[in-house]
Design an enzyme around this catalytic site. Structure first.
Site, PDB file in Angstrom:
ATOM      1  N   ASN A 266       1.080  -0.926   0.022  1.00  0.00           N
ATOM      2  CA  ASN A 266      -0.125   0.409   0.003  1.00  0.00           C
ATOM      3  C   ASN A 266       1.157   1.105  -0.024  1.00  0.00           C
ATOM      4  O   ASN A 266       1.976   1.471   0.681  1.00  0.00           O
ATOM      5  CB  ASN A 266      -0.526  -0.103   1.390  1.00  0.00           C
ATOM      6  CG  ASN A 266      -0.473   0.294   2.497  1.00  0.00           C
ATOM      7  OD1 ASN A 266       0.416  -0.950   2.763  1.00  0.00           O
ATOM      8  ND2 ASN A 266      -0.724   0.396   3.297  1.00  0.00           N
TER       9      ASN A 266
ATOM     10  N   GLU B 122       0.406   4.834   0.409  1.00  0.00           N
ATOM     11  CA  GLU B 122      -0.738   6.591   1.393  1.00  0.00           C
ATOM     12  C   GLU B 122      -0.344   7.381   0.321  1.00  0.00           C
ATOM     13  O   GLU B 122       0.774   7.776   0.677  1.00  0.00           O
ATOM     14  CB  GLU B 122      -0.570   5.762   2.830  1.00  0.00           C
ATOM     15  CG  GLU B 122      -1.225   5.247   3.488  1.00  0.00           C
ATOM     16  CD  GLU B 122      -1.685   4.671   4.690  1.00  0.00           C
ATOM     17  OE1 GLU B 122      -2.132   4.268   5.034  1.00  0.00           O
ATOM     18  OE2 GLU B 122      -1.298   5.579   5.201  1.00  0.00           O
TER      19      GLU B 122
ATOM     20  N   CYS C  83      -4.577   0.885  -2.760  1.00  0.00           N
ATOM     21  CA  CYS C  83      -3.935  -0.794  -1.323  1.00  0.00           C
ATOM     22  C   CYS C  83      -2.632  -1.212  -3.021  1.00  0.00           C
ATOM     23  O   CYS C  83      -2.508  -1.272  -3.140  1.00  0.00           O
ATOM     24  CB  CYS C  83      -5.157  -1.369  -2.064  1.00  0.00           C
ATOM     25  SG  CYS C  83      -6.223  -0.159  -0.681  1.00  0.00           S
TER      26      CYS C  83
ATOM     27  N   GLU D 200      -2.989  -4.766  -2.761  1.00  0.00           N
ATOM     28  CA  GLU D 200      -3.913  -5.567  -3.674  1.00  0.00           C
ATOM     29  C   GLU D 200      -3.623  -5.021  -5.202  1.00  0.00           C
ATOM     30  O   GLU D 200      -3.334  -5.822  -6.796  1.00  0.00           O
ATOM     31  CB  GLU D 200      -4.886  -6.391  -3.868  1.00  0.00           C
ATOM     32  CG  GLU D 200      -5.280  -6.933  -2.440  1.00  0.00           C
ATOM     33  CD  GLU D 200      -5.039  -5.822  -1.150  1.00  0.00           C
ATOM     34  OE1 GLU D 200      -4.524  -4.870  -1.139  1.00  0.00           O
ATOM     35  OE2 GLU D 200      -6.349  -6.217  -0.200  1.00  0.00           O
TER      36      GLU D 200
ATOM     37  N   CYS E  77     -10.398  -3.012  -4.242  1.00  0.00           N
ATOM     38  CA  CYS E  77      -9.065  -4.268  -4.852  1.00  0.00           C
ATOM     39  C   CYS E  77      -9.987  -5.576  -5.468  1.00  0.00           C
ATOM     40  O   CYS E  77      -9.903  -6.056  -6.252  1.00  0.00           O
ATOM     41  CB  CYS E  77      -8.217  -3.938  -3.462  1.00  0.00           C
ATOM     42  SG  CYS E  77      -7.699  -3.527  -2.759  1.00  0.00           S
TER      43      CYS E  77
END
Length: 163
Positions: free
Chosen positions: A62, A64, A73, A75, A115
């Site tokens: 991830n 941010e 994210c 994924e 996701c």
């Protein structure tokens, strides 16, 4: 009126030693990716490892941003990277590992809705299931056979008239 129950099979392992060697490696790759996550705001780090049909493993974590919606994210970082680097190569499975520096995460964290939708697009396009391995710092490991299991009423291209 018709009433239907939708469910799926979830395998729960006490620890990684119960998994196949391939699944153990994929989880280790996801855990390693998690360590490099950029999560200064949430303190919730996630790593993902995508196993492709050609044997390649692509990782993501991830990322941010102070403007929360601008982050991404693990994924989606991993699966989009796999799709860009190996276009047309099927995704076999995704391992996801989560941890927090604020508290102990004792149960696996499943992919968020964005996701799930992104992963199911790949599953539908390749017409083959993508299995999920979910783990945290401690506790059990979850495995499900398909992203469709955890997104049973998925939005897809048929709604757009493009199927």
């Amino acid at each position: 009126m018709e009433k239907r129950k939708i469910g799926f099979e979830l395998l729960i392992y006490d620890d990684a030693s119960e998994l196949s060697q391939n699944d153990q490696k994929l989880l280790r790759d996801a855990a390693a990716a998690r360590e490099d996550a950029y999560a200064p705001y949430s303190k919730f780090k996630v790593g993902a490892a995508v196993l492709l049909e050609n044997g390649e493993v692509v990782i993501g974590n991830n990322q941010e941003n102070a403007s929360y919606p601008s982050g991404l994210c693990a994924e989606r970082v991993a699966i989009f990277h796999a799709g860009a680097k190996y276009p047309g190569v099927a995704v076999k499975s995704i391992a996801i590992c989560a941890s927090s520096s604020k508290h102990e995460v004792g149960v696996p964290a499943a992919p968020c809705g964005n996701c799930r939708q992104s992963i199911i697009e790949y599953e539908q396009r390749q017409k083959a299931p993508i299995s999920l391995l979910l783990s945290s710092e401690t506790g059990p490991i979850y495995k499900c056979n398909s992203i469709a299991d955890i997104l049973p009423l998925a939005f897809n291209s048929s709604f757009l008239g493009d199927s």
